[in-house]
Design a protein around this motif. Structure first.
Motif, PDB file in Angstrom:
ATOM      1  N   VAL A 277       0.864  -1.180   0.000  1.00  0.00           N
ATOM      2  CA  VAL A 277       0.000   0.000   0.000  1.00  0.00           C
ATOM      3  C   VAL A 277       0.896   1.224   0.000  1.00  0.00           C
ATOM      4  CG1 VAL A 277      -1.658   1.328   1.363  1.00  0.00           C
ATOM      5  CG2 VAL A 277      -1.907  -1.141   1.208  1.00  0.00           C
ATOM      6  N   ALA A 278       0.515   2.249  -0.710  1.00  0.00           N
ATOM      7  CA  ALA A 278       1.278   3.491  -0.700  1.00  0.00           C
ATOM      8  C   ALA A 278       1.024   4.221   0.610  1.00  0.00           C
ATOM      9  CB  ALA A 278       0.883   4.362  -1.881  1.00  0.00           C
ATOM     10  N   CYS A 279       2.095   4.483   1.345  1.00  0.00           N
ATOM     11  CA  CYS A 279       1.989   5.176   2.626  1.00  0.00           C
ATOM     12  C   CYS A 279       1.677   6.652   2.389  1.00  0.00           C
ATOM     13  CB  CYS A 279       3.294   5.028   3.392  1.00  0.00           C
ATOM     14  SG  CYS A 279       3.382   6.067   4.857  1.00  0.00           S
ATOM     15  N   ARG A 280       0.732   7.178   3.153  1.00  0.00           N
ATOM     16  CA  ARG A 280       0.373   8.572   2.923  1.00  0.00           C
ATOM     17  C   ARG A 280       1.346   9.536   3.577  1.00  0.00           C
ATOM     18  NH1 ARG A 280      -4.759  10.036   3.479  1.00  0.00           N
ATOM     19  NH2 ARG A 280      -4.486  11.987   4.531  1.00  0.00           N
ATOM     20  N   HIS A 281       2.282   9.038   4.373  1.00  0.00           N
ATOM     21  CA  HIS A 281       3.260   9.913   5.001  1.00  0.00           C
ATOM     22  C   HIS A 281       4.541   9.997   4.175  1.00  0.00           C
ATOM     23  CE1 HIS A 281       0.682  10.224   8.428  1.00  0.00           C
ATOM     24  NE2 HIS A 281       0.694   8.934   8.622  1.00  0.00           N
ATOM     25  N   CYS A 282       5.075   8.848   3.777  1.00  0.00           N
ATOM     26  CA  CYS A 282       6.341   8.879   3.043  1.00  0.00           C
ATOM     27  C   CYS A 282       6.139   8.614   1.554  1.00  0.00           C
ATOM     28  CB  CYS A 282       7.345   7.898   3.647  1.00  0.00           C
ATOM     29  SG  CYS A 282       6.771   6.208   3.766  1.00  0.00           S
ATOM     30  N   ASN A 283       4.891   8.388   1.143  1.00  0.00           N
ATOM     31  CA  ASN A 283       4.553   8.247  -0.269  1.00  0.00           C
ATOM     32  C   ASN A 283       5.278   7.113  -0.984  1.00  0.00           C
ATOM     33  OD1 ASN A 283       2.586  10.264  -0.522  1.00  0.00           O
ATOM     34  ND2 ASN A 283       4.184  11.807  -0.426  1.00  0.00           N
ATOM     35  N   GLU A 284       5.747   6.142  -0.207  1.00  0.00           N
ATOM     36  CA  GLU A 284       6.394   5.000  -0.819  1.00  0.00           C
ATOM     37  C   GLU A 284       5.429   3.829  -0.786  1.00  0.00           C
ATOM     38  OE1 GLU A 284       9.561   4.785  -1.977  1.00  0.00           O
ATOM     39  OE2 GLU A 284       9.890   6.909  -1.602  1.00  0.00           O
ATOM     40  N   THR A 285       5.434   3.061  -1.870  1.00  0.00           N
ATOM     41  CA  THR A 285       4.661   1.835  -1.848  1.00  0.00           C
ATOM     42  C   THR A 285       5.520   0.754  -1.229  1.00  0.00           C
ATOM     43  OG1 THR A 285       3.484   2.469  -3.829  1.00  0.00           O
ATOM     44  CG2 THR A 285       3.419   0.160  -3.233  1.00  0.00           C
ATOM     45  N   GLN A 286       5.097   0.254  -0.107  1.00  0.00           N
ATOM     46  CA  GLN A 286       5.889  -0.732   0.587  1.00  0.00           C
ATOM     47  C   GLN A 286       5.012  -1.586   1.479  1.00  0.00           C
ATOM     48  OE1 GLN A 286       8.599   1.775   2.575  1.00  0.00           O
ATOM     49  NE2 GLN A 286       6.995   3.275   2.756  1.00  0.00           N
ATOM     50  N   PRO A 287       5.589  -2.674   1.981  1.00  0.00           N
ATOM     51  CA  PRO A 287       4.774  -3.538   2.824  1.00  0.00           C
ATOM     52  C   PRO A 287       4.328  -2.789   4.071  1.00  0.00           C
ATOM     53  CG  PRO A 287       6.823  -4.631   2.236  1.00  0.00           C
ATOM     54  CD  PRO A 287       6.947  -3.192   1.827  1.00  0.00           C
ATOM     55  N   VAL A 288       3.078  -2.873   4.354  1.00  0.00           N
ATOM     56  CA  VAL A 288       2.556  -2.290   5.578  1.00  0.00           C
ATOM     57  C   VAL A 288       1.837  -3.400   6.347  1.00  0.00           C
ATOM     58  CG1 VAL A 288       2.302   0.024   4.633  1.00  0.00           C
ATOM     59  CG2 VAL A 288       0.415  -1.594   4.457  1.00  0.00           C
ATOM     60  N   ARG A 289       1.732  -3.201   7.624  1.00  0.00           N
ATOM     61  CA  ARG A 289       1.008  -4.155   8.449  1.00  0.00           C
ATOM     62  C   ARG A 289      -0.375  -3.614   8.745  1.00  0.00           C
ATOM     63  NH1 ARG A 289       3.059  -4.779  13.671  1.00  0.00           N
ATOM     64  NH2 ARG A 289       4.940  -3.572  13.363  1.00  0.00           N
ATOM     65  N   LYS A 290      -1.296  -4.510   8.934  1.00  0.00           N
ATOM     66  CA  LYS A 290      -2.612  -4.083   9.381  1.00  0.00           C
ATOM     67  C   LYS A 290      -2.495  -3.588  10.808  1.00  0.00           C
ATOM     68  CE  LYS A 290      -5.519  -6.460   6.214  1.00  0.00           C
ATOM     69  NZ  LYS A 290      -6.894  -6.854   5.988  1.00  0.00           N
ATOM     70  N   HIS A 291      -3.244  -2.556  11.106  1.00  0.00           N
ATOM     71  CA  HIS A 291      -3.128  -1.940  12.424  1.00  0.00           C
ATOM     72  C   HIS A 291      -4.521  -1.680  12.994  1.00  0.00           C
ATOM     73  CE1 HIS A 291      -0.453  -0.044  15.334  1.00  0.00           C
ATOM     74  NE2 HIS A 291      -1.341   0.915  15.471  1.00  0.00           N
ATOM     75  N   GLY A 292      -5.351  -2.676  12.909  1.00  0.00           N
ATOM     76  CA  GLY A 292      -6.689  -2.546  13.477  1.00  0.00           C
ATOM     77  C   GLY A 292      -7.588  -1.686  12.610  1.00  0.00           C
ATOM     78  N   LYS A 293      -8.574  -1.109  13.250  1.00  0.00           N
ATOM     79  CA  LYS A 293      -9.531  -0.307  12.497  1.00  0.00           C
ATOM     80  C   LYS A 293      -9.671   1.067  13.107  1.00  0.00           C
ATOM     81  CE  LYS A 293     -12.302  -3.764  10.232  1.00  0.00           C
ATOM     82  NZ  LYS A 293     -13.545  -4.526  10.205  1.00  0.00           N
ATOM     83  N   GLY A 294      -9.849   2.045  12.243  1.00  0.00           N
ATOM     84  CA  GLY A 294     -10.012   3.411  12.718  1.00  0.00           C
ATOM     85  C   GLY A 294     -11.474   3.791  12.771  1.00  0.00           C
ATOM     86  N   ARG A 295     -11.725   5.085  12.914  1.00  0.00           N
ATOM     87  CA  ARG A 295     -13.100   5.565  12.944  1.00  0.00           C
ATOM     88  C   ARG A 295     -13.820   5.210  11.659  1.00  0.00           C
ATOM     89  NH1 ARG A 295     -13.346  11.650  13.993  1.00  0.00           N
ATOM     90  NH2 ARG A 295     -15.525  11.298  13.631  1.00  0.00           N
ATOM     91  N   GLY A 296     -15.059   4.819  11.786  1.00  0.00           N
ATOM     92  CA  GLY A 296     -15.829   4.486  10.603  1.00  0.00           C
ATOM     93  C   GLY A 296     -15.601   3.060  10.144  1.00  0.00           C
ATOM     94  N   GLY A 297     -14.754   2.322  10.855  1.00  0.00           N
ATOM     95  CA  GLY A 297     -14.523   0.925  10.520  1.00  0.00           C
ATOM     96  C   GLY A 297     -13.528   0.706   9.398  1.00  0.00           C
TER      97      GLY A 297
END
Ligand SMILES: [Zn+2]
Length: 91
Positions: free
Chosen positions: A6-26
């Protein structure tokens, strides 16, 4: 551990990310392995979406009031005022 690309919205790199639960709105939250920050792909609150500032300024230039703009775009009154204050003065 499940990783997805997934492309990270902070560093704008597409890289492996881990799931980190759910935020507001599910919406699922993701954890960036590179910058160590969490983010969501979509947010319930759209005030910081790209183009929102332009929409606010466009509505203001068409004579829409701050309250009307806030209600129509579903962003806070203070957000509308902040965007308008930082906008280039027209004319
Ligand atoms: Zn990142």
């Amino acid at each position: 551990m499940v990783t997805i690309e997934v492309a990270c919205r902070h560093c704008n790199e597409t890289q492996p990310v881990r799931k980190h639960g759910k935020g507001r709105g599910g919406y699922p939250r993701y954890y960036c392995n590179d910058c160590k920050r969490t983010f969501q792909l979509s947010y319930l609150y759209r005030a910081h979406q790209p183009g929102m500032k332009e929409k606010i300024i466009e509505m203001a230039s068409q004579g829409a009031g701050i309250r009307h703009t806030s209600r129509t775009l579903k962003v806070g009154l203070n957000t509308v005022m902040r965007y308008l204050k930082t906008a280039e003065p027209v004319g």
